[in-house]
Design an enzyme around this catalytic site. Structure first.
Site, PDB file in Angstrom:
ATOM      1  N   SER A  36      37.111 105.188   4.072  1.00 13.63           N
ATOM      2  CA  SER A  36      36.721 104.480   2.953  1.00 13.63           C
ATOM      3  C   SER A  36      35.441 105.031   2.287  1.00 13.63           C
ATOM      4  CB  SER A  36      36.458 103.036   3.356  1.00 13.63           C
ATOM      5  OG  SER A  36      37.770 102.510   3.963  1.00 13.63           O
ATOM      6  N   HIS A  67      44.617 103.930   0.943  1.00 16.13           N
ATOM      7  CA  HIS A  67      44.932 105.240   1.685  1.00 16.13           C
ATOM      8  C   HIS A  67      46.102 105.774   1.438  1.00 16.13           C
ATOM      9  CE1 HIS A  67      41.786 104.431   5.082  1.00 16.13           C
ATOM     10  NE2 HIS A  67      42.013 103.091   4.442  1.00 16.13           N
ATOM     11  N   HIS A  89      46.549 104.096  11.196  1.00 18.61           N
ATOM     12  CA  HIS A  89      46.024 103.251  12.219  1.00 18.61           C
ATOM     13  C   HIS A  89      46.812 102.378  13.218  1.00 18.61           C
ATOM     14  CE1 HIS A  89      43.711 103.471   8.368  1.00 18.61           C
ATOM     15  NE2 HIS A  89      42.617 103.352   8.972  1.00 18.61           N
ATOM     16  N   TYR A  91      46.778  99.505  13.928  1.00 20.32           N
ATOM     17  CA  TYR A  91      47.134  98.068  13.488  1.00 20.32           C
ATOM     18  C   TYR A  91      48.284  98.247  12.486  1.00 20.32           C
ATOM     19  CZ  TYR A  91      44.117  99.304   9.462  1.00 20.32           C
ATOM     20  OH  TYR A  91      43.446  99.850   8.120  1.00 20.32           O
ATOM     21  N   GLU A  92      48.783  99.251  11.916  1.00 23.54           N
ATOM     22  CA  GLU A  92      49.818  99.380  10.985  1.00 23.54           C
ATOM     23  C   GLU A  92      51.282  99.570  11.712  1.00 23.54           C
ATOM     24  OE1 GLU A  92      49.279 102.466   7.937  1.00 23.54           O
ATOM     25  OE2 GLU A  92      47.572 103.137   9.194  1.00 23.54           O
ATOM     26  N   ALA A 119      34.810 102.889   7.634  1.00 21.36           N
ATOM     27  CA  ALA A 119      34.054 101.931   7.544  1.00 21.36           C
ATOM     28  C   ALA A 119      33.702 100.927   8.709  1.00 21.36           C
ATOM     29  CB  ALA A 119      34.826 101.028   6.452  1.00 21.36           C
ATOM     30  N   MET A 217      38.075 100.093  13.478  1.00 23.42           N
ATOM     31  CA  MET A 217      39.300 100.051  13.702  1.00 23.42           C
ATOM     32  C   MET A 217      40.144 101.500  13.966  1.00 23.42           C
ATOM     33  SD  MET A 217      40.725  96.567  11.742  1.00 23.42           S
ATOM     34  CE  MET A 217      39.568  95.162  11.744  1.00 23.42           C
ATOM     35  N   SER A 218      39.218 102.468  13.658  1.00 20.96           N
ATOM     36  CA  SER A 218      39.667 104.039  13.446  1.00 20.96           C
ATOM     37  C   SER A 218      39.124 104.626  14.523  1.00 20.96           C
ATOM     38  CB  SER A 218      39.678 104.306  12.165  1.00 20.96           C
ATOM     39  OG  SER A 218      38.479 104.353  11.701  1.00 20.96           O
ATOM     40  N   ASN A 241      29.369  96.015   6.207  1.00 25.82           N
ATOM     41  CA  ASN A 241      29.336  94.326   6.439  1.00 25.82           C
ATOM     42  C   ASN A 241      28.382  94.312   7.711  1.00 25.82           C
ATOM     43  OD1 ASN A 241      32.103  95.193   7.590  1.00 25.82           O
ATOM     44  ND2 ASN A 241      31.534  93.719   8.699  1.00 25.82           N
ATOM     45  N   HIS A 253      38.296  92.278   3.300  1.00 23.04           N
ATOM     46  CA  HIS A 253      38.522  93.622   3.109  1.00 23.04           C
ATOM     47  C   HIS A 253      38.053  94.197   1.572  1.00 23.04           C
ATOM     48  CE1 HIS A 253      40.575  97.468   3.295  1.00 23.04           C
ATOM     49  NE2 HIS A 253      41.176  97.248   2.267  1.00 23.04           N
TER      50      HIS A 253
HETATM   51  N1  HPA Z   1      35.106  95.137  12.128  1.00 27.28           N
HETATM   52  C1  HPA Z   1      35.960  96.006  12.177  1.00 27.28           C
HETATM   53  N2  HPA Z   1      36.384  96.976  11.376  1.00 27.28           N
HETATM   54  C2  HPA Z   1      35.552  97.077  10.359  1.00 27.28           C
HETATM   55  C3  HPA Z   1      34.722  96.300   9.860  1.00 27.28           C
HETATM   56  C4  HPA Z   1      34.008  95.267  10.884  1.00 27.28           C
HETATM   57  O1  HPA Z   1      33.283  94.457  10.776  1.00 27.28           O
HETATM   58  N3  HPA Z   1      33.991  96.203   8.828  1.00 27.28           N
HETATM   59  C5  HPA Z   1      34.589  97.547   8.370  1.00 27.28           C
HETATM   60  N4  HPA Z   1      35.555  97.946   9.066  1.00 27.28           N
END
Ligand code: HPA
Length: 278
Positions: A36, A67, A89, A91-92, A119, A217-218, A241, A253
């Site tokens: 990202s 993506h 990913h 999670y997909e 990210a 998550m990657s 964040n 997101h």
């Molecule tokens: N947690 C997991 N994945 C993320 C986060 C988070 O706070 N921010 C961006 N991707």
């Protein structure tokens, strides 16, 4: 987990042969994964050839909005580069062997350096949204090993060492580049969670105690496979964040993408200067 080595290897070989047929013998030695905020880097690439993933035999197709799934082959800072715009990913719904197939394809093509970006949520005091974090190590507790199953001996050993997954020389280089160019980059440990749900405040507290500085998550499955293949790895998180519960707001997101966009200039600058320095 790889269940059918022959069909997995066929996918890798078909993808590598197809990509090879498009690069006229000028194989890049670096592959940059555009997480990202890094998508503008693709537009900075000169003389580029774009291969949509759906046209590459054996390649999975990304399902995440934003993506868009294409491999860019071109020149950045006078160096031939591959850029992966869109990654896969867990999670997909993909198996980790599928998420990491492209890494093995890159290895097969002769890529020596993998530059991963992502990210992430920041867990460390002083690490604020839109700062960058140069990854020095990772915590893969929640990641099923992408190396589980039969070992692919042609890529690497059954029990690969993990002492220096993120190349220490690259960590130093990125730190210096950031310092010299006024880019706010921390160094730290990235923890992997499977997602797609963000973490709970209790998970964030636990990860902090375990030594994580950021969470996402990657990256980790890809880094494990790249290290198995003997690649040198550099990786940079864009802190989008505060980890859940650290600040008094809910995570979204949309907000993560907005912050990644704001940090894009620094993220692209760091990647470009890194390529230049090689
Ligand atoms: N947690 C997991 N994945 C993320 C986060 C988070 O706070 N921010 C961006 N991707």
């Amino acid at each position: 987990m790889i269940t059918d080595v022959n069909s997995y290897m066929t996918s890798i070989n078909e993808a590598a042969d197809y990509i090879s047929s498009k690069i006229e013998g000028k194989t890049p030695e670096i592959c940059i994964v555009l997480g990202s905020g890094l998508s503008p880097l693709a537009d900075m690439c000169e003389d580029s050839t774009v291969l949509p993933y759906k046209d590459i035999p054996g390649f999975p197709v990304s399902t995440v909005p934003g993506h868009d799934g294409k491999l860019i082959i071109g020149t950045l800072e006078n160096k031939r580069v591959f850029m992966m715009s869109g990654r896969f990913h867990y999670y997909e719904g993909y198996d980790t062997s599928v998420c990491t197939l492209y890494v093995r394809v890159m290895s097969k093509l002769g890529v020596k350096t993998l530059y991963l970006t992502n990210a992430a949520g920041g867990l460390k005091v002083g690490m604020n949204p839109s700062d960058l974090m140069i990854i020095t190590d990772h915590i893969p507790f929640f990641c099923e090993s992408p190396l589980r199953g039969p070992n692919l001996d042609e890529f690497g050993d059954r029990f690969p060492d993990q002492s220096y997954i993120y190349d220490p020389e690259y960590v130093l280089k990125l730190t210096e580049i950031a310092k010299e160019n006024g880019i706010n980059a921390h160094r730290g440990v990235y923890a992997y969670t499977k997602g797609p749900q963000y973490e709970t405040p209790a998970e964030i507290r636990a990860l902090s105690i375990l030594g994580a500085d950021a969470v996402g998550m990657s990256t980790v499955p890809e880094a494990i496979v790249a290290s198995h293949c003997g690649m040198r790895i550099a990786a940079v998180s864009c802190i989008c964040n505060y980890g859940c519960g650290i600040a008094d707001n809910k995570l979204s997101h949309k907000e993560v993408m907005e912050v990644a966009g704001k940090a894009s200039e620094d993220s692209c600058k760091l990647a470009k200067l890194f390529v230049k320095s090689l």
